[in-house]
Design a protein around this motif. Structure first.
Motif, PDB file in Angstrom:
ATOM      1  N   ALA A  27       0.822  -1.217   0.000  1.00 24.64           N
ATOM      2  CA  ALA A  27       0.000   0.000   0.000  1.00 24.64           C
ATOM      3  C   ALA A  27       0.852   1.262   0.000  1.00 24.64           C
ATOM      4  O   ALA A  27       0.353   2.359   0.260  1.00 24.64           O
ATOM      5  CB  ALA A  27      -0.921  -0.005   1.223  1.00 24.64           C
ATOM      6  N   LEU A  28       2.145   1.136  -0.306  1.00 22.25           N
ATOM      7  CA  LEU A  28       3.034   2.295  -0.297  1.00 22.25           C
ATOM      8  C   LEU A  28       2.648   3.314  -1.360  1.00 22.25           C
ATOM      9  O   LEU A  28       2.166   2.963  -2.445  1.00 22.25           O
ATOM     10  CB  LEU A  28       4.479   1.847  -0.543  1.00 22.25           C
ATOM     11  CG  LEU A  28       5.171   1.070   0.573  1.00 22.25           C
ATOM     12  CD1 LEU A  28       6.535   0.580   0.094  1.00 22.25           C
ATOM     13  CD2 LEU A  28       5.332   1.917   1.826  1.00 22.25           C
ATOM     14  N   ASP A  29       2.918   4.565  -1.033  1.00 16.90           N
ATOM     15  CA  ASP A  29       2.717   5.663  -1.987  1.00 16.90           C
ATOM     16  C   ASP A  29       3.962   5.741  -2.876  1.00 16.90           C
ATOM     17  O   ASP A  29       4.819   6.612  -2.697  1.00 16.90           O
ATOM     18  CB  ASP A  29       2.486   6.967  -1.217  1.00 16.90           C
ATOM     19  CG  ASP A  29       2.204   8.146  -2.139  1.00 16.90           C
ATOM     20  OD1 ASP A  29       2.023   7.923  -3.352  1.00 16.90           O
ATOM     21  OD2 ASP A  29       2.207   9.288  -1.642  1.00 16.90           O
ATOM     22  N   ASP A 100       5.277   3.228   7.007  1.00 15.26           N
ATOM     23  CA  ASP A 100       4.330   4.279   6.660  1.00 15.26           C
ATOM     24  C   ASP A 100       4.170   4.333   5.140  1.00 15.26           C
ATOM     25  O   ASP A 100       5.102   3.988   4.403  1.00 15.26           O
ATOM     26  CB  ASP A 100       4.880   5.621   7.174  1.00 15.26           C
ATOM     27  CG  ASP A 100       3.991   6.782   6.845  1.00 15.26           C
ATOM     28  OD1 ASP A 100       3.024   7.015   7.586  1.00 15.26           O
ATOM     29  OD2 ASP A 100       4.277   7.473   5.840  1.00 15.26           O
ATOM     30  N   PRO A 101       3.016   4.750   4.633  1.00 11.87           N
ATOM     31  CA  PRO A 101       2.833   4.818   3.175  1.00 11.87           C
ATOM     32  C   PRO A 101       3.910   5.624   2.443  1.00 11.87           C
ATOM     33  O   PRO A 101       4.244   5.319   1.290  1.00 11.87           O
ATOM     34  CB  PRO A 101       1.452   5.463   3.021  1.00 11.87           C
ATOM     35  CG  PRO A 101       0.709   5.057   4.258  1.00 11.87           C
ATOM     36  CD  PRO A 101       1.756   5.050   5.342  1.00 11.87           C
TER      37      PRO A 101
END
Length: 322
Positions: A27-29, A100-101
């Motif tokens: 789900a990483l940006d 974290d994303p």
């Protein structure tokens, strides 16, 4: 084609934690076409391979499985992971972390701004009164450079040979890499917005006794980088441990030789040192009876165990290290 980044996740028979980590990583940006994830399985487990392949089938970012060829331990697993990847930047985290994303994007940005390596931030949530083990684990949040959240250019990793695989436990292998980079004049920046959360896992009773084995790897780090060890680790010999062992040995020898006064005096010194050590570990910590009992028992056993492993490390790695 060279990708921008390879994420390496070492694991060893922890499927639930690995699932949680991969859930965050998928789900990483970050553009999935520019990255990949390599799960480095130190157990060489078919169950883990199947788990990783399942994630790969439903993930936008490519996920691959790797395993060390011969040596074992987190250092060997990480080497297998980054060598199996194609990214020009290698990002390291652990299977018990939750990135974290923006974690990967921030770390990659630090490298692309000119750094050879970058250290991210680790957040360790703790209860108001943590156990001794939880408080010890929280040291990750204060460390300069840890593999729970760090980024290194691939060519730089190649130039230093990656991780030293003699570190067979998760201890000091990250400092070893940091020192190797600094010795080569590499620039290591702080990527403070590249955050991973590292929840503290439940630990079995007496875990601190098992952890004393890590002390032998302090000797290896000291042998390779004595000046940096003194400056940056700032770990002096545990003279209080040596004093505790000396008092205990004197009490036993005096009792055996028929000198009760000396035996009692030495035993009193041993007891005082042990009580002080236990009290220090309990300060601002959990005070439930089970934890207090654990601290009392392990505080008596840690000094001899710790010194044994330190001296064993000095012998094993052929270095004068007290």
């Amino acid at each position: 084609m060279t990708l921008r980044a390879t994420i390496v996740v070492p694991t060893y028979r922890r499927p639930d934690l690995l699932d949680r980590c991969l859930q965050a990583l998928t789900a990483l940006d970050f553009d999935p076409a520019e990255g990949e994830i390599v799960v480095a399985d130190d157990a060489g487990s078919e169950e883990t391979r199947t788990q990783v392949e399942g994630w790969a089938r439903r993930s936008a970012i490519p996920i691959r499985y790797a395993t060390p060829a011969s040596a074992h331990g987190p250092a060997a697993a990480r080497n297998a992971g980054w060598r199996a990847g194609q990214g020009g930047i290698v990002a390291f985290t652990d299977d018990d972390c939750i990135p974290d994303p923006r974690w990967l994007a921030e770390g990659v940005a630090a490298i692309e701004a000119g750094a050879d390596a970058a250290s991210g931030r680790v957040v360790v949530p703790l209860p108001e009164r943590p156990t001794d083990y939880e408080r010890d684990a929280a040291g990750l949040a204060r460390a300069e450079f840890v593999t729970a959240s760090c980024f290194v250019r691939r060519d730089v990793l190649e130039s230093v040979g990656g991780f030293d695989e003699r570190y067979a436990q998760a201890w000091r292998e990250d400092s070893d890499l940091q020192f190797a980079l600094l010795e080569r004049g590499c620039r290591i920046d702080r990527a403070s917005r590249a955050v991973v959360v590292h929840p503290v896992r439940p630990a079995p009773w007496g875990i601190s006794l098992r952890q004393q084995r890590k002390s032998l790897f302090n000797a290896l780090l000291y042998k390779k980088f004595p000046d940096r060890y003194r400056r940056q680790i700032r770990a002096s010999p545990p003279w209080d441990y040596y004093a505790t062992i000396g008092a205990m040995a004197t009490a036993a020898a005096a009792a055996y030789s028929g000198s009760p006064r000396i035996a009692l005096a030495a035993a009193a010194i041993w007891a005082a040192l042990t009580v002080r050590f236990c009290a220090r570990r309990l300060r601002h910590a959990a005070t439930d009876p089970r934890h207090v009992l654990e601290m009392a028992v392990t505080s008596a056993l840690i000094p001899p165990l710790s010194v044994f492993w330190r001296l064993y490390g000095a012998f094993k790695f052929r270095v004068l290290f007290l």
